[in-house]
Design a protein around this motif. Structure first.
Motif, PDB file in Angstrom:
ATOM      1  N   PRO A  72      -8.869  12.941  11.277  1.00 34.81           N
ATOM      2  CA  PRO A  72      -8.830  11.502  11.569  1.00 34.81           C
ATOM      3  C   PRO A  72      -8.460  10.898  10.175  1.00 34.81           C
ATOM      4  O   PRO A  72      -9.060  11.054   9.316  1.00 34.81           O
ATOM      5  CB  PRO A  72      -9.827  11.007  12.433  1.00 34.81           C
ATOM      6  CG  PRO A  72     -10.680  12.043  12.802  1.00 34.81           C
ATOM      7  CD  PRO A  72     -10.134  13.469  11.788  1.00 34.81           C
ATOM      8  N   ARG A  73      -7.491   9.724  10.309  1.00 31.64           N
ATOM      9  CA  ARG A  73      -7.346   8.888   9.014  1.00 31.64           C
ATOM     10  C   ARG A  73      -8.721   7.819   9.251  1.00 31.64           C
ATOM     11  O   ARG A  73      -9.218   7.378  10.495  1.00 31.64           O
ATOM     12  CB  ARG A  73      -6.311   8.095   9.180  1.00 31.64           C
ATOM     13  CG  ARG A  73      -5.104   9.063   8.900  1.00 31.64           C
ATOM     14  CD  ARG A  73      -3.706   8.419   9.042  1.00 31.64           C
ATOM     15  NE  ARG A  73      -2.680   9.201   8.497  1.00 31.64           N
ATOM     16  CZ  ARG A  73      -1.507   9.334   9.384  1.00 31.64           C
ATOM     17  NH1 ARG A  73      -1.430   8.071  10.374  1.00 31.64           N
ATOM     18  NH2 ARG A  73      -0.500  10.160   9.142  1.00 31.64           N
ATOM     19  N   ARG A  80      -8.317   7.636  21.461  1.00 32.11           N
ATOM     20  CA  ARG A  80      -7.527   6.552  21.016  1.00 32.11           C
ATOM     21  C   ARG A  80      -6.094   6.815  20.448  1.00 32.11           C
ATOM     22  O   ARG A  80      -5.063   6.925  21.103  1.00 32.11           O
ATOM     23  CB  ARG A  80      -8.094   5.406  20.532  1.00 32.11           C
ATOM     24  CG  ARG A  80      -7.510   4.103  20.516  1.00 32.11           C
ATOM     25  CD  ARG A  80      -8.019   2.754  20.019  1.00 32.11           C
ATOM     26  NE  ARG A  80      -8.224   3.154  18.527  1.00 32.11           N
ATOM     27  CZ  ARG A  80      -9.015   2.579  17.788  1.00 32.11           C
ATOM     28  NH1 ARG A  80      -9.698   1.214  18.106  1.00 32.11           N
ATOM     29  NH2 ARG A  80      -9.248   2.614  16.540  1.00 32.11           N
ATOM     30  N   GLU A  81      -6.198   7.041  19.200  1.00 35.38           N
ATOM     31  CA  GLU A  81      -5.004   7.746  18.429  1.00 35.38           C
ATOM     32  C   GLU A  81      -4.469   9.053  19.031  1.00 35.38           C
ATOM     33  O   GLU A  81      -3.268   9.314  19.049  1.00 35.38           O
ATOM     34  CB  GLU A  81      -4.931   7.464  17.082  1.00 35.38           C
ATOM     35  CG  GLU A  81      -4.732   5.798  16.362  1.00 35.38           C
ATOM     36  CD  GLU A  81      -6.141   5.174  16.821  1.00 35.38           C
ATOM     37  OE1 GLU A  81      -7.258   5.932  17.033  1.00 35.38           O
ATOM     38  OE2 GLU A  81      -6.302   3.929  16.617  1.00 35.38           O
ATOM     39  N   TYR A  82      -5.452   9.900  19.025  1.00 38.84           N
ATOM     40  CA  TYR A  82      -5.272  11.310  19.294  1.00 38.84           C
ATOM     41  C   TYR A  82      -6.649  11.836  19.804  1.00 38.84           C
ATOM     42  O   TYR A  82      -7.753  11.141  19.698  1.00 38.84           O
ATOM     43  CB  TYR A  82      -5.060  12.081  17.969  1.00 38.84           C
ATOM     44  CG  TYR A  82      -3.546  11.909  17.216  1.00 38.84           C
ATOM     45  CD1 TYR A  82      -2.583  12.654  17.633  1.00 38.84           C
ATOM     46  CD2 TYR A  82      -3.677  11.279  16.110  1.00 38.84           C
ATOM     47  CE1 TYR A  82      -1.471  12.674  17.261  1.00 38.84           C
ATOM     48  CE2 TYR A  82      -2.225  10.947  15.470  1.00 38.84           C
ATOM     49  CZ  TYR A  82      -1.360  11.745  16.063  1.00 38.84           C
ATOM     50  OH  TYR A  82       0.126  11.688  15.413  1.00 38.84           O
ATOM     51  N   ARG A 162       6.816   2.636   2.351  1.00 40.18           N
ATOM     52  CA  ARG A 162       6.029   2.464   3.518  1.00 40.18           C
ATOM     53  C   ARG A 162       4.894   3.709   3.457  1.00 40.18           C
ATOM     54  O   ARG A 162       3.994   3.731   3.733  1.00 40.18           O
ATOM     55  CB  ARG A 162       6.809   2.404   4.697  1.00 40.18           C
ATOM     56  CG  ARG A 162       7.495   1.006   4.869  1.00 40.18           C
ATOM     57  CD  ARG A 162       8.203   1.080   6.362  1.00 40.18           C
ATOM     58  NE  ARG A 162       8.964  -0.137   6.295  1.00 40.18           N
ATOM     59  CZ  ARG A 162       9.783  -0.484   7.338  1.00 40.18           C
ATOM     60  NH1 ARG A 162       9.780   0.279   8.472  1.00 40.18           N
ATOM     61  NH2 ARG A 162      10.455  -1.515   7.183  1.00 40.18           N
ATOM     62  N   LEU A 163       5.529   4.899   3.371  1.00 37.70           N
ATOM     63  CA  LEU A 163       4.604   6.087   3.502  1.00 37.70           C
ATOM     64  C   LEU A 163       3.614   6.154   2.450  1.00 37.70           C
ATOM     65  O   LEU A 163       2.584   6.477   2.609  1.00 37.70           O
ATOM     66  CB  LEU A 163       5.555   7.394   3.338  1.00 37.70           C
ATOM     67  CG  LEU A 163       4.846   8.767   3.757  1.00 37.70           C
ATOM     68  CD1 LEU A 163       4.028   8.869   5.093  1.00 37.70           C
ATOM     69  CD2 LEU A 163       5.891   9.939   3.644  1.00 37.70           C
ATOM     70  N   ILE A 164       4.114   6.003   1.248  1.00 33.90           N
ATOM     71  CA  ILE A 164       3.330   5.915  -0.020  1.00 33.90           C
ATOM     72  C   ILE A 164       2.205   4.660   0.107  1.00 33.90           C
ATOM     73  O   ILE A 164       1.087   4.950  -0.017  1.00 33.90           O
ATOM     74  CB  ILE A 164       3.909   5.720  -1.254  1.00 33.90           C
ATOM     75  CG1 ILE A 164       4.788   7.394  -1.540  1.00 33.90           C
ATOM     76  CG2 ILE A 164       3.017   5.452  -2.483  1.00 33.90           C
ATOM     77  CD1 ILE A 164       5.626   7.306  -2.596  1.00 33.90           C
ATOM     78  N   GLY A 165       2.751   3.389   0.540  1.00 36.93           N
ATOM     79  CA  GLY A 165       1.924   2.335   0.718  1.00 36.93           C
ATOM     80  C   GLY A 165       0.890   2.398   1.563  1.00 36.93           C
ATOM     81  O   GLY A 165      -0.186   1.752   1.584  1.00 36.93           O
ATOM     82  N   ARG A 166       1.075   3.167   2.613  1.00 37.94           N
ATOM     83  CA  ARG A 166       0.047   3.466   3.815  1.00 37.94           C
ATOM     84  C   ARG A 166      -0.983   4.043   3.067  1.00 37.94           C
ATOM     85  O   ARG A 166      -2.230   3.675   3.413  1.00 37.94           O
ATOM     86  CB  ARG A 166       0.587   4.375   4.809  1.00 37.94           C
ATOM     87  CG  ARG A 166      -0.190   4.540   6.102  1.00 37.94           C
ATOM     88  CD  ARG A 166       0.303   5.221   7.149  1.00 37.94           C
ATOM     89  NE  ARG A 166       0.528   6.583   6.924  1.00 37.94           N
ATOM     90  CZ  ARG A 166       1.159   7.281   7.555  1.00 37.94           C
ATOM     91  NH1 ARG A 166       1.935   7.083   8.635  1.00 37.94           N
ATOM     92  NH2 ARG A 166       1.401   8.719   7.400  1.00 37.94           N
ATOM     93  N   GLY A 167      -0.962   4.949   1.900  1.00 39.95           N
ATOM     94  CA  GLY A 167      -2.291   5.371   1.510  1.00 39.95           C
ATOM     95  C   GLY A 167      -2.978   6.268   1.855  1.00 39.95           C
ATOM     96  O   GLY A 167      -4.105   6.378   1.716  1.00 39.95           O
ATOM     97  N   THR A 168      -2.765   6.851   3.123  1.00 41.89           N
ATOM     98  CA  THR A 168      -3.401   7.987   3.807  1.00 41.89           C
ATOM     99  C   THR A 168      -3.476   9.081   3.764  1.00 41.89           C
ATOM    100  O   THR A 168      -4.309   9.932   4.102  1.00 41.89           O
ATOM    101  CB  THR A 168      -3.273   7.600   5.137  1.00 41.89           C
ATOM    102  OG1 THR A 168      -1.712   7.609   5.579  1.00 41.89           O
ATOM    103  CG2 THR A 168      -3.604   6.493   5.882  1.00 41.89           C
TER     104      THR A 168
END
Ligand code: ADP
Ligand code: 5GP
Length: 215
Positions: A72-73, A80-82, A162-168
């Motif tokens: 989970p992130r 809920r998400e998964y 967006r992908l890098i900015g998500r930071g997850t």
């Protein structure tokens, strides 16, 4: 839960991976009823954001909750998400024919549970599946009436942002996801409909329309 052991080709969405994955044999097709909309697009394009907004504003919409072996992130909740499971549990679900489709993606496995989808469709309710390219291809084969939607980024640079900015994700995982994104973007023409994710609300309106729900 230990991290899932990487799988050769897991970062790619190539044909060999499609063949390697897939629904277990023996499971019957999901019966017709409500309509099915498949939402696919490269990692970071905004699929989860769109789904979150739809759920917030349209509790009447049912979105399939996938099973995954990834961790989970922060902020994600089991169920809920998964449904977050370990590899052994995922193996059991596959062996028992409990997944309509499943695939490796960037080192983890993801799949769509059969029973809840079947129940919603039997009740005539629309179903939204947010899944990757390999899963979309499996659904195209098993549920040819499903509407297949590709969510596209405004540009490659914006997708990276967006992908890098998500930071997850760690940098190596970002790289894998970007490698998979190139393959997913190349498959855009397979989809019935492409929507550019410029404005989340506009994307939601379009999806609600496709699901037969009033925005
Ligand atoms: P995905 O689920 O496709 O991997 P996310 O929903 O996690 O992607 O979105 C990735 C990042 O992009 C997030 O930080 C999110 O806030 C951002 N994002 C999503 N949609 C948009 C949009 N229309 N404009 C700008 N940023 C967006
Ligand atoms: P994430 O780890 O970013 O949540 O998801 C990674 C990828 O797995 C995304 O492309 C997402 O659409 C996909 N995915 C999520 N659930 C499923 C599923 O049940 N089946 C398949 N095939 N892909 C899924």
């Amino acid at each position: 839960m230990p991290p899932e052991v990487d799988h050769p080709g897991a970062a790619t969405t190539d044909e060999s991976t499609v063949r390697a994955a897939g629904p277990a044999s023996g499971g019957s097709a999901v019966p017709p009823g409500g309509r099915v909309v498949v939402l696919t697009g490269p990692s970071g394009v905004g699929k989860s954001t769109v789904v979150r907004r739809l759920r917030r504003d349209h509790p009447e919409l049912w979105v399939s909750v996938s099973v995954t072996t990834r961790h989970p992130r922060p902020g994600e909740r089991d169920g809920r998400e998964y449904h977050f499971v370990d590899g052994a549990r995922f193996d059991d679900l596959v062996a028992d024919g409990e997944l309509i489709e499943w695939a490796y993606f960037a080192g983890n496995r993801y799949g769509t549970p059969r029973t809840p989808v079947r129940a919603r469709l039997a009740a005539g309710m629309p179903v939204l599946l947010e899944i990757d390219l390999q899963g979309a291809r499996q659904i195209r084969a098993s549920m040819p009436d499903a509407v297949q939607v590709f969510l596209a980024p405004p540009s490659w640079d914006e997708l990276e942002r967006r992908l890098i900015g998500r930071g997850t994700e760690a940098p190596d995982v970002v790289d894998r996801r970007l490698a998979a994104a190139r393959i997913e973007l190349a498959a855009e023409s397979e989809f019935d409909i492409s929507i550019d994710n410029l404005d989340v609300d506009l994307v939601c309106t379009r999806l609600l329309d496709l699901l037969g729900l009033h925005p």
